[in-house]
Design a protein around this motif. Structure first.
Motif, short mmCIF file in Angstrom:
data_model
loop_
_atom_site.label_atom_id
_atom_site.label_comp_id
_atom_site.label_asym_id
_atom_site.label_seq_id
_atom_site.Cartn_x
_atom_site.Cartn_y
_atom_site.Cartn_z
N TYR A 35 0.84 -1.18 0.00
CA TYR A 35 0.00 0.00 0.00
C TYR A 35 0.89 1.25 0.00
CZ TYR A 35 -4.09 -2.74 1.49
OH TYR A 35 -5.11 -3.64 1.57
N PRO A 42 -6.16 8.63 0.60
CA PRO A 42 -6.35 7.48 1.49
C PRO A 42 -5.37 6.37 1.14
CG PRO A 42 -8.08 7.57 -0.17
CD PRO A 42 -7.28 8.81 -0.33
N LEU A 43 -5.31 5.37 1.99
CA LEU A 43 -4.49 4.20 1.72
C LEU A 43 -4.82 3.67 0.33
CD1 LEU A 43 -4.66 2.35 5.09
CD2 LEU A 43 -2.57 2.69 3.80
N LEU A 45 -4.11 0.76 -2.46
CA LEU A 45 -3.57 -0.56 -2.74
C LEU A 45 -2.76 -0.52 -4.04
CD1 LEU A 45 -3.51 -3.61 -2.04
CD2 LEU A 45 -5.54 -3.85 -3.47
N LEU A 90 3.41 0.77 3.00
CA LEU A 90 3.01 -0.23 3.98
C LEU A 90 2.85 -1.59 3.32
CD1 LEU A 90 0.35 1.99 5.69
CD2 LEU A 90 2.27 0.98 6.92
N GLN A 104 -6.36 -7.83 7.67
CA GLN A 104 -4.99 -7.64 7.19
C GLN A 104 -4.11 -7.15 8.34
OE1 GLN A 104 -4.65 -5.43 3.53
NE2 GLN A 104 -6.10 -6.76 2.48
N PHE A 106 -0.67 -5.25 9.18
CA PHE A 106 0.25 -4.31 8.54
C PHE A 106 1.61 -4.29 9.23
CE2 PHE A 106 -2.21 -1.85 5.45
CZ PHE A 106 -3.49 -2.27 5.74
N GLY A 107 2.64 -4.06 8.42
CA GLY A 107 3.96 -3.80 8.95
C GLY A 107 4.08 -2.34 9.36
N GLN B 33 -14.68 -3.65 7.07
CA GLN B 33 -13.71 -3.75 8.15
C GLN B 33 -13.39 -2.36 8.68
OE1 GLN B 33 -10.26 -5.90 6.73
NE2 GLN B 33 -11.36 -7.84 6.55
N TYR B 35 -10.33 -0.16 10.88
CA TYR B 35 -8.94 -0.15 11.32
C TYR B 35 -8.67 1.15 12.07
CZ TYR B 35 -7.92 -4.03 8.12
OH TYR B 35 -7.90 -5.25 7.48
N GLN B 37 -5.34 3.70 13.13
CA GLN B 37 -3.93 4.00 12.95
C GLN B 37 -3.54 5.11 13.91
OE1 GLN B 37 -2.87 5.26 8.95
NE2 GLN B 37 -0.71 4.78 9.24
N GLY B 41 2.02 5.47 13.45
CA GLY B 41 1.92 4.01 13.44
C GLY B 41 1.35 3.46 12.15
N HIS B 42 0.92 2.22 12.21
CA HIS B 42 0.36 1.57 11.05
C HIS B 42 -1.07 1.13 11.36
CE1 HIS B 42 2.32 -1.50 13.58
NE2 HIS B 42 1.30 -2.25 13.25
N PRO B 43 -1.88 0.90 10.34
CA PRO B 43 -3.27 0.48 10.60
C PRO B 43 -3.33 -0.85 11.35
CG PRO B 43 -2.99 1.20 8.33
CD PRO B 43 -1.61 1.09 8.91
N PHE B 45 -6.16 -3.71 12.67
CA PHE B 45 -7.52 -4.21 12.48
C PHE B 45 -8.31 -4.12 13.79
CE2 PHE B 45 -10.84 -6.78 10.72
CZ PHE B 45 -11.24 -7.65 11.74
N GLN B 48 -14.59 -6.77 11.83
CA GLN B 48 -15.23 -6.97 10.54
C GLN B 48 -16.73 -7.17 10.77
OE1 GLN B 48 -13.54 -9.17 7.08
NE2 GLN B 48 -15.09 -10.71 7.56
N PHE B 88 -10.22 4.15 10.03
CA PHE B 88 -10.54 3.86 8.63
C PHE B 88 -11.58 2.76 8.55
CE2 PHE B 88 -7.13 6.13 6.50
CZ PHE B 88 -6.09 6.14 7.42
N LYS B 97 -8.92 -7.75 -2.35
CA LYS B 97 -8.72 -6.30 -2.42
C LYS B 97 -9.49 -5.58 -1.32
CE LYS B 97 -8.90 -2.54 -5.79
NZ LYS B 97 -9.32 -2.14 -7.14
N LEU B 98 -8.78 -4.72 -0.61
CA LEU B 98 -9.37 -3.91 0.45
C LEU B 98 -9.28 -2.45 0.02
CD1 LEU B 98 -10.52 -4.80 3.19
CD2 LEU B 98 -8.32 -4.22 4.20
N PHE B 100 -9.90 1.35 1.12
CA PHE B 100 -10.04 2.12 2.34
C PHE B 100 -10.77 3.43 2.10
CE2 PHE B 100 -7.55 0.10 5.69
CZ PHE B 100 -6.90 -0.88 4.97
N GLY B 101 -11.55 3.84 3.09
CA GLY B 101 -12.09 5.18 3.10
C GLY B 101 -10.98 6.18 3.42
N GLN B 102 -11.33 7.46 3.38
CA GLN B 102 -10.33 8.50 3.59
C GLN B 102 -9.87 8.59 5.04
OE1 GLN B 102 -13.37 8.77 2.23
NE2 GLN B 102 -13.44 10.36 0.66
#
Lengths: 115, 110
Positions: A35, A42-43, A45, A90, A104, A106-107, B33, B35, B37, B41-43, B45, B48, B88, B97-98, B100-102
């Motif tokens: 990502y 936004p994120l 893919l 990411l 998912q 994430f790293g 789903q 998430y 962040q 940091g990172h997203p 989870f 769901q 998110f 495929k995921l 994401f919203g803004q």
């Protein structure tokens, strides 16, 4: 720790450089993702490797090239990048099966700056 | 491709106040789903949702999936400083495929 590691954590590169980002997952998952996260979008893919096939976002420029040698390792090869490619990259992994998808993981990301 | 619209983009609250973020889609979602962040940091989870009208709770967080499966919400009761971050929602397209919203960025005044 989520079981997904990324190296390097920070990278500064010139527009003529070639570099690679590395991701490794220790969760036994069968899908891995790249990502892009920038301040104004936004994120996004970029690439998916899942169920032995690769799925890509057609809007990703060819200066980004993924490689997935096995289910635990994922690379993103970078060459002749542009300043607008500066972002947080990411990696994520998940377990997928036909018709189902799970969360998912994430790293920590690689903060890339292109000068 | 299909997109989920998330509002608001930013929300600032006093500690102890409630917070809600909304996700809306023009098409029916198979599932959604959420998430979180943290800054820097990172997203991560959170949850769901799959069923129409589903409501799930995690301590002070309540997640809802609309009856028509076109919208979802996350509500935090009595926010704490640890709730700071960007939330998110993400739409699953196929198995792989995921989208994401803004995101909604939550800041809290202690």
């Amino acid at each position: 720790e989520t079981g997904v590691t990324q190296t390097p954590r920070h990278l500064v590169m010139g527009m003529t450089n070639k570099k690679s980002l590395k991701c490794e997952q220790h969760l036994g998952h069968n899908a891995m993702y790249w990502y892009k996260q920038s301040a104004k979008k936004p994120l996004e893919l970029m690439f998916v490797y899942s169920l032995e096939e690769r799925v890509e976002n057609n809007s990703v420029p060819s200066r980004f090239s993924p490689e997935c040698p096995n289910s635990s390792h994922l690379f993103l090869h970078l060459h002749t990048l542009q300043p607008e490619d500066s972002a947080l990259y990411l990696c994520a992994s998940s377990q997928v099966s036909w018709g189902s998808s799970y969360e998912q993981y994430f790293g920590p990301g690689t903060r890339l700056t292109v000068t | 491709g299909q997109q989920v619209m998330q509002i608001p983009q930013y929300q600032h609250v006093q500690e102890g106040e409630d917070f809600t973020t909304y996700c809306n889609s023009s098409t029916t979602l198979s599932n959604i789903q959420w998430y979180k962040q943290r800054p820097g940091g990172h997203p991560v989870f959170l949850i769901q949702l799959v069923k129409s009208g589903e409501v799930k709770k995690q301590k002070r967080l309540t997640f809802q999936f609309g009856e028509a499966k076109k919208n979802s919400s996350l509500h935090i009761t009595a926010t704490q400083t640890t709730d700071v971050g960007t939330y998110f929602c993400a739409q699953i397209q196929g198995a792989q495929k995921l989208v994401f919203g803004q995101g909604t960025r939550l800041t809290i005044n202690p």
